[in-house]
Each structure stands twice: as C-alpha cells, then as structure tokens.
Design a protein around this motif. Structure first.
Motif, PDB file in Angstrom:
ATOM      1  N   LEU A 192       0.826  -1.206   0.000  1.00  0.00           N
ATOM      2  CA  LEU A 192       0.000   0.000   0.000  1.00  0.00           C
ATOM      3  C   LEU A 192       0.863   1.260   0.000  1.00  0.00           C
ATOM      4  CD1 LEU A 192      -2.755  -1.138   2.533  1.00  0.00           C
ATOM      5  CD2 LEU A 192      -3.008  -0.846   0.043  1.00  0.00           C
ATOM      6  N   ARG A 199       2.433   2.016  -3.540  1.00  0.00           N
ATOM      7  CA  ARG A 199       1.565   2.342  -4.680  1.00  0.00           C
ATOM      8  C   ARG A 199       1.937   3.625  -5.421  1.00  0.00           C
ATOM      9  NH1 ARG A 199      -4.578   0.767  -3.233  1.00  0.00           N
ATOM     10  NH2 ARG A 199      -4.144   2.161  -1.506  1.00  0.00           N
ATOM     11  N   PRO A 210       3.540   1.402  -8.781  1.00  0.00           N
ATOM     12  CA  PRO A 210       2.147   0.938  -8.798  1.00  0.00           C
ATOM     13  C   PRO A 210       1.962  -0.504  -9.276  1.00  0.00           C
ATOM     14  CG  PRO A 210       2.505   2.730 -10.386  1.00  0.00           C
ATOM     15  CD  PRO A 210       3.762   2.583  -9.602  1.00  0.00           C
ATOM     16  N   ALA A 245       3.249  -2.877  -6.495  1.00  0.00           N
ATOM     17  CA  ALA A 245       2.297  -2.858  -5.378  1.00  0.00           C
ATOM     18  C   ALA A 245       1.043  -3.656  -5.728  1.00  0.00           C
ATOM     19  CB  ALA A 245       1.932  -1.419  -5.024  1.00  0.00           C
ATOM     20  N   ALA A 246       0.528  -3.464  -6.927  1.00  0.00           N
ATOM     21  CA  ALA A 246      -0.678  -4.189  -7.347  1.00  0.00           C
ATOM     22  C   ALA A 246      -0.431  -5.696  -7.380  1.00  0.00           C
ATOM     23  CB  ALA A 246      -1.136  -3.691  -8.715  1.00  0.00           C
TER      24      ALA A 246
END
Length: 161
Positions: free
Chosen positions: A140, A143, A147, A150-151
């Motif tokens: 989190l 992100r 990104p 993180a995803a």
C-alpha cells in the motif's frame, strides 16, 4: 533508485546504479520476502493467512513499524522528500527480512507434534500473519512509487486471505 537520490538535489544516475538498485531492492529484498512468505503460507497454513494469536515482542515491534509506516511516508511526501519516503518503506522490508531470519518459520514448521509442537504452531501462525500484514502495508505504501509492483503484491495476498 528513488531511495538513493535526493528528491530536490543533484543525483548520480546511471543504468548500472538503476540495475543494481533494482536487483538488490526489488528482487533480492522485496521479491524474495514476498515469495518466501507466500510459499510458507501455502505450505504451512493451507494458503490462508492465519489469525494472529498472542503476539510476542518480535511480532509487536514489526507490527508497530508497519503501523507507523503510512504516517512516515505521508509526512515525507508532504515535505517533498520522496527519497526519504521510499527509504522508510525499504527499512520495513529490511526489518521484515531480519524478522524472518530471526524467527526461522521453516524450523517452527518442522517441530514434532505435542505441547512444544502446539506452541511452535501458534508461533508459526503469528509469524505468517505478521509477515502478510507487513507486506500488504508495504504494498500500500509503494503504490505511488511502484504501482505495478504494489498491485502484484496486493493481488498475491488477496489470493491467500
């Protein structure tokens, strides 16, 4: 790489430094931690993050660091110290890797059944829960900076929870 170059100052960028940071930070530290944690959860918790029991001092310390991370990252971003924000995240990655080295969850899983085995099972469950919590927190916090990474981490932990 962002952790290695000041946000508002001059920096020494090279493809070699980028590659070294990628290999060390993403692959060796974070990637191995994520993969090892997911494998341990798959092997020893039937692909489900165990419920946290009574945390010990190691657990509490790492969970406290995780809970403090979002605020530390937010403050650093507000002050436009992006390198510091990323360094805070990587400090938690480092702390989580040290936690795994100290606790040695694979040894807890190898303990024979019985009273000691039950204590080891509870300890293993706590360890896996703490690691999953910390890694979701790290994802989190990553992100804004990474990104896709993180995803991917969040997607992987959704599949085990």
């Amino acid at each position: 790489m962002l952790a290695h170059i000041r946000t508002t100052g001059n920096g020494d960028f090279s493809i070699q430094r980028l590659s070294a940071a990628y290999d060390n930070d993403l692959v060796n530290q974070l990637g191995n931690l994520v993969n090892r944690t997911l494998k341990l959860i798959s092997l020893y918790a039937r692909s489900r993050v165990p419920i946290l029991g009574e945390p010990d001092a190691h657990d509490r310390q790492l969970l406290h660091s995780a809970l403090s991370l979002s605020k530390a990252v937010a403050v650093a971003v507000d002050e436009y110290r992006l390198n510091h924000a990323v360094s805070e995240i990587w400090q938690l990655v480092h702390d989580a890797n040290r936690y795994v080295s100290d606790i040695k969850p694979w040894k807890l899983a190898a303990c024979p059944n019985g009273t000691a085995g039950s204590e080891h099972t509870n300890r293993l469950d706590n360890c896996l829960h703490v690691l999953a919590t910390v890694l979701v927190t790290i994802a989190l916090s990553l992100r804004p900076f990474l990104p896709s990474t993180a995803a991917n981490i969040l997607r992987a932990f959704r599949s085990v929870e």
